[in-house]
Design an enzyme around this catalytic site. Structure first.
Site, PDB file in Angstrom:
ATOM      1  N   ASP A 102       0.856  -1.182   0.000  1.00 42.62           N
ATOM      2  CA  ASP A 102       0.000   0.000   0.000  1.00 42.62           C
ATOM      3  C   ASP A 102       0.899   1.241   0.000  1.00 42.62           C
ATOM      4  O   ASP A 102       2.122   1.135   0.062  1.00 42.62           O
ATOM      5  CB  ASP A 102      -0.963  -0.026   1.189  1.00 42.62           C
ATOM      6  CG  ASP A 102      -0.231  -0.035   2.523  1.00 42.62           C
ATOM      7  OD1 ASP A 102       1.017   0.038   2.538  1.00 42.62           O
ATOM      8  OD2 ASP A 102      -0.906  -0.123   3.555  1.00 42.62           O
ATOM      9  N   SER A 103       0.284   2.409  -0.062  1.00 39.23           N
ATOM     10  CA  SER A 103       1.070   3.647  -0.183  1.00 39.23           C
ATOM     11  C   SER A 103       1.582   4.139   1.157  1.00 39.23           C
ATOM     12  O   SER A 103       2.466   4.992   1.211  1.00 39.23           O
ATOM     13  CB  SER A 103       0.204   4.733  -0.793  1.00 39.23           C
ATOM     14  OG  SER A 103      -0.809   5.105   0.143  1.00 39.23           O
ATOM     15  N   GLY A 104       1.015   3.628   2.246  1.00 40.49           N
ATOM     16  CA  GLY A 104       1.333   4.145   3.570  1.00 40.49           C
ATOM     17  C   GLY A 104       0.316   5.168   4.043  1.00 40.49           C
ATOM     18  O   GLY A 104       0.243   5.479   5.227  1.00 40.49           O
ATOM     19  N   GLY A 105      -0.472   5.689   3.116  1.00 38.21           N
ATOM     20  CA  GLY A 105      -1.417   6.759   3.452  1.00 38.21           C
ATOM     21  C   GLY A 105      -2.476   6.331   4.452  1.00 38.21           C
ATOM     22  O   GLY A 105      -2.775   7.057   5.397  1.00 38.21           O
ATOM     23  N   PHE A 106      -3.014   5.130   4.265  1.00 39.59           N
ATOM     24  CA  PHE A 106      -4.107   4.697   5.139  1.00 39.59           C
ATOM     25  C   PHE A 106      -3.669   4.662   6.601  1.00 39.59           C
ATOM     26  O   PHE A 106      -4.378   5.119   7.488  1.00 39.59           O
ATOM     27  CB  PHE A 106      -4.622   3.320   4.695  1.00 39.59           C
ATOM     28  CG  PHE A 106      -5.811   2.853   5.480  1.00 39.59           C
ATOM     29  CD1 PHE A 106      -7.061   3.398   5.245  1.00 39.59           C
ATOM     30  CD2 PHE A 106      -5.684   1.892   6.474  1.00 39.59           C
ATOM     31  CE1 PHE A 106      -8.169   2.988   5.981  1.00 39.59           C
ATOM     32  CE2 PHE A 106      -6.778   1.478   7.217  1.00 39.59           C
ATOM     33  CZ  PHE A 106      -8.028   2.020   6.966  1.00 39.59           C
ATOM     34  N   ASP A 164      -3.162   8.241  -1.832  1.00 37.21           N
ATOM     35  CA  ASP A 164      -4.449   8.907  -2.044  1.00 37.21           C
ATOM     36  C   ASP A 164      -4.949   9.503  -0.742  1.00 37.21           C
ATOM     37  O   ASP A 164      -4.510   9.111   0.339  1.00 37.21           O
ATOM     38  CB  ASP A 164      -5.495   7.929  -2.599  1.00 37.21           C
ATOM     39  CG  ASP A 164      -5.910   6.866  -1.588  1.00 37.21           C
ATOM     40  OD1 ASP A 164      -5.049   6.440  -0.783  1.00 37.21           O
ATOM     41  OD2 ASP A 164      -7.069   6.455  -1.599  1.00 37.21           O
ATOM     42  N   GLN A 206     -11.939   7.178  -6.091  1.00 36.51           N
ATOM     43  CA  GLN A 206     -12.680   7.627  -4.901  1.00 36.51           C
ATOM     44  C   GLN A 206     -14.097   8.029  -5.315  1.00 36.51           C
ATOM     45  O   GLN A 206     -14.524   7.731  -6.410  1.00 36.51           O
ATOM     46  CB  GLN A 206     -11.937   8.813  -4.259  1.00 36.51           C
ATOM     47  CG  GLN A 206     -10.580   8.458  -3.695  1.00 36.51           C
ATOM     48  CD  GLN A 206     -10.659   7.620  -2.426  1.00 36.51           C
ATOM     49  OE1 GLN A 206     -11.739   7.313  -1.926  1.00 36.51           O
ATOM     50  NE2 GLN A 206      -9.506   7.225  -1.911  1.00 36.51           N
ATOM     51  N   ASP A 283      -7.757  -7.962  -0.086  1.00 37.74           N
ATOM     52  CA  ASP A 283      -6.862  -8.210   1.040  1.00 37.74           C
ATOM     53  C   ASP A 283      -7.603  -7.811   2.292  1.00 37.74           C
ATOM     54  O   ASP A 283      -8.477  -6.941   2.247  1.00 37.74           O
ATOM     55  CB  ASP A 283      -5.587  -7.359   0.955  1.00 37.74           C
ATOM     56  CG  ASP A 283      -5.835  -5.950   1.429  1.00 37.74           C
ATOM     57  OD1 ASP A 283      -6.392  -5.149   0.652  1.00 37.74           O
ATOM     58  OD2 ASP A 283      -5.537  -5.641   2.603  1.00 37.74           O
ATOM     59  N   CYS A 322     -11.401 -29.207   5.113  1.00 39.51           N
ATOM     60  CA  CYS A 322     -10.272 -28.277   4.939  1.00 39.51           C
ATOM     61  C   CYS A 322      -8.964 -29.043   4.751  1.00 39.51           C
ATOM     62  O   CYS A 322      -8.644 -29.937   5.528  1.00 39.51           O
ATOM     63  CB  CYS A 322     -10.163 -27.354   6.157  1.00 39.51           C
ATOM     64  SG  CYS A 322      -8.739 -26.254   6.066  1.00 39.51           S
ATOM     65  N   CYS A 324      -5.897 -27.982   5.150  1.00 37.41           N
ATOM     66  CA  CYS A 324      -4.733 -27.333   5.772  1.00 37.41           C
ATOM     67  C   CYS A 324      -3.967 -28.269   6.714  1.00 37.41           C
ATOM     68  O   CYS A 324      -4.486 -29.285   7.153  1.00 37.41           O
ATOM     69  CB  CYS A 324      -5.146 -26.044   6.492  1.00 37.41           C
ATOM     70  SG  CYS A 324      -5.695 -26.273   8.190  1.00 37.41           S
ATOM     71  N   CYS A 327      -5.871 -28.961  10.059  1.00 35.78           N
ATOM     72  CA  CYS A 327      -7.000 -29.889   9.968  1.00 35.78           C
ATOM     73  C   CYS A 327      -6.550 -31.311   9.614  1.00 35.78           C
ATOM     74  O   CYS A 327      -7.212 -32.283   9.969  1.00 35.78           O
ATOM     75  CB  CYS A 327      -8.030 -29.383   8.964  1.00 35.78           C
ATOM     76  SG  CYS A 327      -8.893 -27.913   9.557  1.00 35.78           S
ATOM     77  N   HIS A 353      -4.945 -22.283   9.222  1.00 31.91           N
ATOM     78  CA  HIS A 353      -6.308 -22.730   8.901  1.00 31.91           C
ATOM     79  C   HIS A 353      -7.141 -21.607   8.276  1.00 31.91           C
ATOM     80  O   HIS A 353      -7.746 -21.788   7.215  1.00 31.91           O
ATOM     81  CB  HIS A 353      -7.026 -23.276  10.139  1.00 31.91           C
ATOM     82  CG  HIS A 353      -8.481 -23.496   9.866  1.00 31.91           C
ATOM     83  ND1 HIS A 353      -8.950 -24.579   9.161  1.00 31.91           N
ATOM     84  CD2 HIS A 353      -9.563 -22.707  10.125  1.00 31.91           C
ATOM     85  CE1 HIS A 353     -10.255 -24.466   9.013  1.00 31.91           C
ATOM     86  NE2 HIS A 353     -10.653 -23.334   9.589  1.00 31.91           N
TER      87      HIS A 353
HETATM   88 ZN   LIG Z   1      -8.003 -26.203   8.227  1.00 27.69          ZN
END
Ligand SMILES: [Zn+2]
Length: 391
Positions: A102-106, A164, A206, A283, A322, A324, A327, A353
């Site tokens: 990200d830009s760092g702005g947030f 932004d 925006q 994300d 699942c 993973c 699991c 998980h």
């Molecule tokens: Zn799992």
């Protein structure tokens, strides 16, 4: 010979499948560190690490093709020079997949609400950028469009975001307009600041909840040579109906031949609705943060609270379906025991998980788009949870 823009391979994107009765689309995005299949969920590695996981976990267990890192935290903790000295973030964290920053702005705007020695961290916002003090040591910084690109290039990011100004989605129209115009000027400065060493650059549309402003901003941005476009200023406190109305209007009107990124979203249901609206990239800290709090996603997006008494002697895995590592090997009873005893291993098992749950959800959606059955699958997804789909 001087390099022309065309000599630099940053991003190639191709929509490979669409499905009837939905705006969902499947695609292949090739970046400097390989292929990303879209729609994709990008795990968040704020400070150069997905909390509790190693880069080997992310590569071998999750098989993630792209992860996210936060420019603000890497700027304050490391700085441009130390990032460069370590050969960029890929080499530093031994991650050879793709990175988005990200830009760092947030973070400047959200952490800026805090204070140091009685003074606000975000001191001033003007045409130059955001003047702020570090939340770590109070040191003064200017996050300008040029500085943001400099840090993102030092990180070695494969997808960089423009700086932004993000007003609340419910801000007045005049404020939205001024902030849109500034965001466009800053986006142009980011394009100018990027060198041949820089990755792909995404602009951010925006306009808050005003659909006319959303159109107006995208009309300006789409004429510029960005490699992708993000939907900004959503999921920042508006109601769910407002979020969905704006998302469903905006996403399909973004350029069809460029990747579309919905930043900071969201719940499993939000991902389903985002894909349905035509979004390619997501994300969110939700799967990782919830994992550490003992909230696990199971069975089509339902939540399992691991501390509940009912799991005390339960030998079943978190989710039978699942794949993973957690699991495949461990019972709910064991995971509950680790959680109650505050054992560090719990964080890794829970994070693996939850992220697997999110990445599997995306994989299923990609399959359904390819098969042309996404619209029906979406209805079944809600039926399994005994919910009606959001209107
Ligand atoms: Zn799992």
């Amino acid at each position: 010979m001087p390099h022309s823009e065309d000599d630099v391979m940053r991003l190639h994107f191709e929509v490979t499948h669409t499905a009837p009765e939905t705006n969902a689309r499947r695609g292949m995005m090739t970046l400097r560190h390989g292929l990303v299949e879209t729609p994709v969920f990008m795990p968040v590695g704020t400070q150069g690490s997905i909390k509790s996981l190693s880069s080997e976990d992310v590569r071998d267990e999750l098989r993630a093709q792209i992860i996210l890192a936060n420019t603000y935290h890497l700027l304050l903790r490391m700085g441009t020079e130390r990032l460069k000295k370590n050969g960029g973030l890929h080499r530093f964290m031994r991650w050879d997949g793709n990175l988005l920053t990200d830009s760092g702005g947030f973070q400047v705007f959200s952490l800026g609400q805090g204070s140091t020695q009685g003074k606000p961290l975000l001191e001033k916002l003007d045409e130059a950028g955001a003047h702020f003090r570090s939340h770590l040591d109070g040191a003064r910084h200017l996050l300008s469009p040029e500085k943001s690109i400099e840090v993102q290039e030092a990180i070695g990011s494969d997808i960089m975001m423009v700086l932004d100004e993000c007003p609340p989605s419910t801000a007045a129209r005049e404020y939205q307009l001024r902030s849109m115009d500034r965001t466009t000027r800053w986006a142009d400065r980011c394009l100018t600041a990027r060198t041949d060493a820089g990755g792909a650059l995404f602009a951010i549309g925006q306009g808050g909840l005003d659909l006319e402003l959303r159109d107006k901003h995208m009309e300006e941005l789409r004429t510029r040579p960005f490699e992708g476009f993000a939907i900004g200023g959503l999921a920042v406190g508006e109601s769910k109906p407002d979020f969905l109305r704006t998302l469903r209007y905006t996403a399909p009107r973004y350029p069809a031949d460029k990747p579309r990124y919905l930043m900071g979203v969201g719940t499993p249901d939000d991902l389903v609705e985002g894909v349905h609206a035509g979004v390619d990239m997501f994300d969110c800290v939700m799967p990782t943060r919830n994992a550490r709090n003992g909230t696990l996603f199971v069975d089509g997006g339902k939540k399992l609270i691991i501390k509940n008494q009912s799991h005390l002697d339960d030998e079943r895995p978190l989710d039978e379906s699942c794949p993973c590592l957690t699991c495949r090997n461990y019972s709910r009873a064991y995971l509950r025991h680790l959680y109650m005893a505050e054992e560090i291993a719990f964080y890794r098992f829970a994070t693996l998980h939850n992220l697997t749950h999110y990445l599997e959800l995306m994989r299923k959606m990609r399959e359904q788009i390819t098969a042309g059955t996404f619209a029906a699958w979406r209805l079944e997804y809600y039926a399994r949870k005994e919910q009606s789909p959001p209107s």
